[in-house]
Motif scaffolding. Sequence first.
Motif, PDB file in Angstrom:
ATOM      1  N   ALA A   1      35.614  23.372  30.198  1.00 56.40           N
ATOM      2  CA  ALA A   1      36.583  23.131  29.042  1.00 56.40           C
ATOM      3  C   ALA A   1      36.018  22.624  27.816  1.00 56.40           C
ATOM      4  O   ALA A   1      35.948  23.082  26.827  1.00 56.40           O
ATOM      5  N   PHE A   2      35.458  21.471  28.321  1.00 50.86           N
ATOM      6  CA  PHE A   2      34.697  20.551  27.320  1.00 50.86           C
ATOM      7  C   PHE A   2      33.514  21.392  26.849  1.00 50.86           C
ATOM      8  O   PHE A   2      33.041  21.439  25.446  1.00 50.86           O
ATOM      9  N   ALA A   3      32.790  21.883  27.834  1.00 50.82           N
ATOM     10  CA  ALA A   3      31.363  22.586  27.244  1.00 50.82           C
ATOM     11  C   ALA A   3      31.894  23.896  26.466  1.00 50.82           C
ATOM     12  O   ALA A   3      31.041  24.176  25.668  1.00 50.82           O
ATOM     13  N   ALA A   4      32.860  24.433  26.688  1.00 52.80           N
ATOM     14  CA  ALA A   4      33.342  25.773  26.279  1.00 52.80           C
ATOM     15  C   ALA A   4      33.533  25.532  24.730  1.00 52.80           C
ATOM     16  O   ALA A   4      33.124  26.109  23.778  1.00 52.80           O
ATOM     17  N   ALA A   5      34.402  24.485  24.608  1.00 58.28           N
ATOM     18  CA  ALA A   5      34.733  23.962  23.153  1.00 58.28           C
ATOM     19  C   ALA A   5      33.260  23.390  22.458  1.00 58.28           C
ATOM     20  O   ALA A   5      33.239  23.704  21.264  1.00 58.28           O
TER      21      ALA A   5
ATOM     22  N   LEU B   1      41.759  21.300  25.871  1.00 57.51           N
ATOM     23  CA  LEU B   1      42.490  20.910  26.601  1.00 57.51           C
ATOM     24  C   LEU B   1      42.025  20.447  27.999  1.00 57.51           C
ATOM     25  O   LEU B   1      41.409  21.420  28.699  1.00 57.51           O
ATOM     26  N   ILE B   2      42.004  19.421  28.306  1.00 57.69           N
ATOM     27  CA  ILE B   2      41.471  19.002  29.370  1.00 57.69           C
ATOM     28  C   ILE B   2      42.453  18.303  30.259  1.00 57.69           C
ATOM     29  O   ILE B   2      43.020  17.147  29.892  1.00 57.69           O
ATOM     30  N   ASP B   3      42.779  18.773  31.356  1.00 56.78           N
ATOM     31  CA  ASP B   3      43.983  18.079  31.927  1.00 56.78           C
ATOM     32  C   ASP B   3      45.070  18.289  31.271  1.00 56.78           C
ATOM     33  O   ASP B   3      45.937  17.123  31.464  1.00 56.78           O
ATOM     34  N   GLY B   4      45.421  19.032  30.702  1.00 58.43           N
ATOM     35  CA  GLY B   4      46.694  19.052  29.603  1.00 58.43           C
ATOM     36  C   GLY B   4      46.437  18.154  28.624  1.00 58.43           C
ATOM     37  O   GLY B   4      47.532  18.393  27.744  1.00 58.43           O
ATOM     38  N   LYS B   5      45.306  17.530  28.793  1.00 55.55           N
ATOM     39  CA  LYS B   5      45.568  16.595  27.199  1.00 55.55           C
ATOM     40  C   LYS B   5      44.604  16.968  26.301  1.00 55.55           C
ATOM     41  O   LYS B   5      43.288  17.750  26.679  1.00 55.55           O
ATOM     42  N   PRO B   6      45.036  16.923  25.049  1.00 55.85           N
ATOM     43  CA  PRO B   6      43.945  17.421  23.696  1.00 55.85           C
ATOM     44  C   PRO B   6      42.766  16.588  23.735  1.00 55.85           C
ATOM     45  O   PRO B   6      43.141  15.366  23.717  1.00 55.85           O
ATOM     46  N   VAL B   7      41.736  17.302  23.413  1.00 59.19           N
ATOM     47  CA  VAL B   7      40.560  16.557  23.244  1.00 59.19           C
ATOM     48  C   VAL B   7      40.012  17.151  21.939  1.00 59.19           C
ATOM     49  O   VAL B   7      39.887  18.407  21.877  1.00 59.19           O
TER      50      VAL B   7
ATOM     51  N   GLU C   1      43.218  11.224  26.315  1.00 61.93           N
ATOM     52  CA  GLU C   1      43.838  10.555  27.424  1.00 61.93           C
ATOM     53  C   GLU C   1      43.536  11.015  28.835  1.00 61.93           C
ATOM     54  O   GLU C   1      43.980  10.665  29.861  1.00 61.93           O
ATOM     55  N   HIS C   2      42.665  12.018  28.786  1.00 62.67           N
ATOM     56  CA  HIS C   2      42.661  12.578  30.121  1.00 62.67           C
ATOM     57  C   HIS C   2      41.675  11.971  30.970  1.00 62.67           C
ATOM     58  O   HIS C   2      40.951  10.992  30.639  1.00 62.67           O
ATOM     59  N   PRO C   3      41.534  12.156  32.511  1.00 59.98           N
ATOM     60  CA  PRO C   3      40.864  11.472  33.236  1.00 59.98           C
ATOM     61  C   PRO C   3      39.432  11.768  32.808  1.00 59.98           C
ATOM     62  O   PRO C   3      39.153  12.919  32.385  1.00 59.98           O
ATOM     63  N   PRO C   4      38.449  11.107  33.081  1.00 62.82           N
ATOM     64  CA  PRO C   4      37.173  11.249  32.926  1.00 62.82           C
ATOM     65  C   PRO C   4      36.587  12.704  33.138  1.00 62.82           C
ATOM     66  O   PRO C   4      36.992  13.115  34.250  1.00 62.82           O
ATOM     67  N   ILE C   5      35.864  13.322  32.421  1.00 59.54           N
ATOM     68  CA  ILE C   5      35.086  14.495  32.498  1.00 59.54           C
ATOM     69  C   ILE C   5      34.014  14.260  33.565  1.00 59.54           C
ATOM     70  O   ILE C   5      33.338  13.318  33.326  1.00 59.54           O
ATOM     71  N   ALA C   6      33.920  14.839  34.538  1.00 61.67           N
ATOM     72  CA  ALA C   6      32.771  14.710  35.801  1.00 61.67           C
ATOM     73  C   ALA C   6      32.401  16.080  36.373  1.00 61.67           C
ATOM     74  O   ALA C   6      32.956  16.877  36.229  1.00 61.67           O
ATOM     75  N   GLU C   7      31.199  15.766  36.987  1.00 56.55           N
ATOM     76  CA  GLU C   7      30.721  16.916  37.426  1.00 56.55           C
ATOM     77  C   GLU C   7      31.577  17.393  38.771  1.00 56.55           C
ATOM     78  O   GLU C   7      31.379  18.756  38.955  1.00 56.55           O
TER      79      GLU C   7
END
Lengths: 399, 399
Positions: free
Chosen positions: B250-254, B160-166, B236-242
């Motif tokens: 959240a992305f790295a953990a998944a 879940l990235i910014d509440g959006k499922p990835v 639909e999340h805003p781009p993942i960024a540093e």
Amino acid sequence: MATENFLVQGFRAAAVNSGIRGKDRLDLALIVSDKPATVAGVFTTSLVKAAPVLLDMERCKTGKAQAILVNSGIANACTGEEGMRLARLTTAMAADALNIAPELVQVCSTGIIGQQLELACFQRGIPKAAQSLVGDGLADVAQAIMTTDTFRKIAVRTALIDGKPVKLLGMAKGAGMIMPNMATMLSFILTDAKIDHDLLQSVLKKVVAKTFNAITVDGDTSTNDTVLLMANGLAEHPPIAENRPEALAAFAAALEELCKELALLVVRDGEGATKLVTIRVRGAVTEAQADQAARTVANSNLVKTAFFGEDANWGRIIAALGRSGAQFDQSRVDIAFDDVFMVQNGLGQGAEVEARATAVLKKPEFVVTIDLHAGDGSKDIYTCDFSLDYVKINADYRS
Amino acid sequence: MATENFLVQGFRAAAVNSGIRGKDRLDLALIVSDKPATVAGVFTTSLVKAAPVLLDMERCKTGKAQAILVNSGIANACTGEEGMRLARLTTAMAADALNIAPELVQVCSTGIIGQQLELACFQRGIPKAAQSLVGDGLADVAQAIMTTDTFRKIAVRTALIDGKPVKLLGMAKGAGMIMPNMATMLSFILTDAKIDHDLLQSVLKKVVAKTFNAITVDGDTSTNDTVLLMANGLAEHPPIAENRPEALAAFAAALEELCKELALLVVRDGEGATKLVTIRVRGAVTEAQADQAARTVANSNLVKTAFFGEDANWGRIIAALGRSGAQFDQSRVDIAFDDVFMVQNGLGQGAEVEARATAVLKKPEFVVTIDLHAGDGSKDIYTCDFSLDYVKINADYRS
């Protein structure tokens, strides 16, 4: 070979059953020099050294030894202070039975790691062995030190030094936990040569690097690896010395031949081995890189199972070279099985050549020559194939 | 698992039989993104890299990819210039069939080293696959890339990235020549995350170090190891960024969970494996020494055959530690099998404890924890046991 070959003047030996390994097996032995001999030793580089290794390393520094006490069945490794105490105590018991100083007794153990020696066995075995010492007892010692070995390993050489014969007799045991980083698990070499400790140590070290340290069965270095060399000086030549290069060379050559024969016997009897394979790397950037490349190929399970399957699988060889850390250009690599050039300039040479290579692999003994065309470094490493029996032996045997 | 789990929006796939591996087996596959995706890749560190690896490394630098062409049966490794030509040509054929630029096609091959690809198979297979692309074709691709694998390896995660499922979907193949030094032989990961190339590459590299690069089946690193990760940005999340650490974490953990699941599936399906064993080293001087110690134990044939024999043989473990190069004091080492402390302060804890340790070894999965008490370095390495079937498989199978 007749047993009279297995004599060196001034040395006597005996092997007995002491109860360490049941009621019948030879499991305890003594090798005794009639007079204190010059001693040299090389030992495992493992950080985890068995108690007898630690004791021998200390005593070797004195340059003199008169006896070797050895047992199989228990390695006396990872046994803490009690293990050290027992190593010292058993050498004192042997010294007592032989009426010599305890510091002149070297001790070696091979077998299960983590168990303490049973003193009762040594109390029973040492006097029995001391009373049975005979000149031709060395072959029995070679028998007594076997663990998963399937045959005893003993070899002899005679060097001519200043026209006088010098005898060298060596024995060794394998057959697993073998990528010695000093020696095969145990090897004892006896000679009547006259030579001082420092020189003997330096010759032995050089020879071991090219022989025992160039073999591998399974890539595992043992906690107990030991080569001991005793020279009692009874031969009639003037002492071997650094300023007598011819004599030194004659002795070193005979020692190297002897050690190589023993080392190859260890590989031939590698656990489950059906083939003896020389991995010969040429043209590496340095000798160290040649060693790295040869050793990586020689220890690759995929390469070794392919040897067992008699499959001229050069892909696995080149894959092992690729991860070895040696530098080379894959488009220049040549690989030959004996004289069959299977790979030239990094490319396989087709089905007809492969059929001839496969015929080589069916032999019990062959050489894989790898030329990296990257420099002058070269190294031979001796290995065996990897069979079903290796797994059977090691899933069942407790080392 | 139901196959609807094996979907990622914007990706389609198909696997076909092209004749590389006989008439029935799936042996050629395409994974296609509807639009160019951000790509990241990690590749074998072997000096001997297969042609597709070299091509992918070059193309990965552009940061964009739209398709992966993959075949099993032939690795296209050690195939020289002709191999490079065929790798390029087959990607051009795929690009043509998909009507995209050839530079957007990644290519992976797995199988026999040293054989050239047969162009006819690709001429037959590529159009067939391109015409069969479907959203739920990914499971078939996981099937098509198997060689000595006994089951297909596929895993999914949702972050879940910014509440959006990835969604993240990964697949991998083993099962031999596995001590990846970048990745298991082949793994493809697809996601709809929005993330740029540099960041994706950096996250993937870190995750692979802890997952795919922490496993070993046989200590052999392949010429073809590749992990490819495609992110099409459809979520639909805003781009993942540093500068958005929460989203990145959240992305790295998944991704790490996904890769670890796949990596462990590879070990579980290691050639001949019957057990999955975690070698957990704690208290090493540095993390590098922890890695060295854990990897040496995890690759020791003697340790691995003892696991197969269900023998709580800590002597072999401590012998492997001793030769590993890690620094420690043997009188401080603790070794536990799951929660059974078999060795404390370098000494075995006796028959009753050993009986409990043996019970642990009978399980299909357990952890060997080694505390060196020498510092703060720690590392987990995942390995398997070494069975008779490993030898059978590798004496017969040509890799």
